[in-house]
Design a protein around this motif. Structure first.
Motif: not given
Length: 291
Positions: A3-19, A21-26
């Motif tokens: 849908t393209s009617t609302v722009y306040a959206h989200t995604h999993i940008r990155n994950v954190i493992i063992d403290g 912070v991994l790069d975006r999309g890793k």
């Protein structure tokens, strides 16, 4: 479909493992061009991982121990300084797992985490998520068999869910390699297929005088030896103080979080003790010689 009617959206940008912070999309299945747009149909094949690129070779696989914690970091935009999701998009957070070899097809998805609406605090999962700068803490079941898995994090926004097709679903899939587990092979459900358009947790009116909310999907898998996904302090989210910064590593680069400093200190104490003992012995011998 997106849908393209609302722009306040989200995604999993990155994950954190063992403290860390991994790069975006890793280790995350590739984003579409409109990376933060929702899936609006519970029948869409994009409900699996919100991508048309379902190749397991399209991204890396991140190692994690069974029973350990992974943090999924949701953000509205590409940067970490954006909110997890707009506060108007109230709704639940859910996390599923499936064997990577299945590529998400069939009755393979088992739920390991869910958080919906808390009547006592009058807060939804996305409220606590935003309070924690988009970070959602999830425990990997300790008894599942070792191997490669898809970890699917999902937010369901209900601000327009009073109409059929109004719920906005934001899934992303992380590829992980689990080790140190057991032999459990949890039974699963199909995605798409697990949700119906008129499920109480999908067709929901936020403007009504609700006091409860029924989270859609199956029950959370209960591992025999897995700690509760909610930590001892009752939080499912984590603050910035609990983790490092993006690409943070140990100063000495050995991944031991400073244990070398503790070992060095202990060694110095031992050497100092030996030296003091030797000095005492020499002094005693010298006095005996004089007399």
């Amino acid at each position: 479909m997106y849908t393209s009617t609302v722009y306040a959206h989200t995604h999993i940008r990155n994950v954190i493992i063992d403290g860390k912070v991994l790069d975006r999309g890793k280790c995350i299945r590739p984003y579409e061009k409109k990376f933060n747009f929702p899936v609006s149909s519970v029948k869409s094949p994009e409900l699996v991982c919100r991508t048309t690129n379902m190749s397991s070779n399209a991204t890396d696989i991140c190692d994690i121990q069974a029973g350990a914690t992974i943090i999924l970091e949701f953000h509205e935009e590409e940067g970490r300084d954006s909110v997890g999701i707009d506060p108007s998009h109230e709704g639940p957070c859910l996390v599923y797992m499936a064997p990577l070899s299945s590529n998400g097809a069939g009755n393979v998805w088992f739920k390991i985490f869910e958080q919906g609406y808390d009547a006592k605090s009058n807060k939804w999962c996305i409220d606590t998520l935003d309070d924690a700068s988009g970070k959602l803490r999830v425990t990997i079941p300790a008894d599942i068999e070792d191997g490669d898995y898809l970890l699917r994090g999902e937010i369901i926004a209900l601000h327009a869910a009073s109409d059929i097709g109004g719920a906005e679903i934001f899934p992303n899939c992380v590829q992980i390699r689990v080790s140190g587990g057991g032999s459990a092979k949890p039974s699963g459900v199909a995605i798409p297929g697990v949700y119906k358009e008129d499920d109480p947790g999908i067709l929901f009116d936020l403007e009504s005088d609700y006091t409860t909310y029924e989270i859609p999907g199956p029950k959370v898998y209960e591992a025999e030896s897995t700690p509760n996904p909610i930590s001892e302090d009752g939080n499912t989210t984590v603050s910035d103080d609990d983790i490092g910064s993006e690409n943070d590593d140990d100063d000495d680069g050995d991944g031991d979080n400073g244990d070398d400093d503790n070992s060095s200190g202990a060694a110095v104490n031992v050497i100092g003790g030996v030296f003091q003992g030797l000095v005492g012995t020499l002094a005693t011998a010298a006095l005996a010689f004089l007399y």
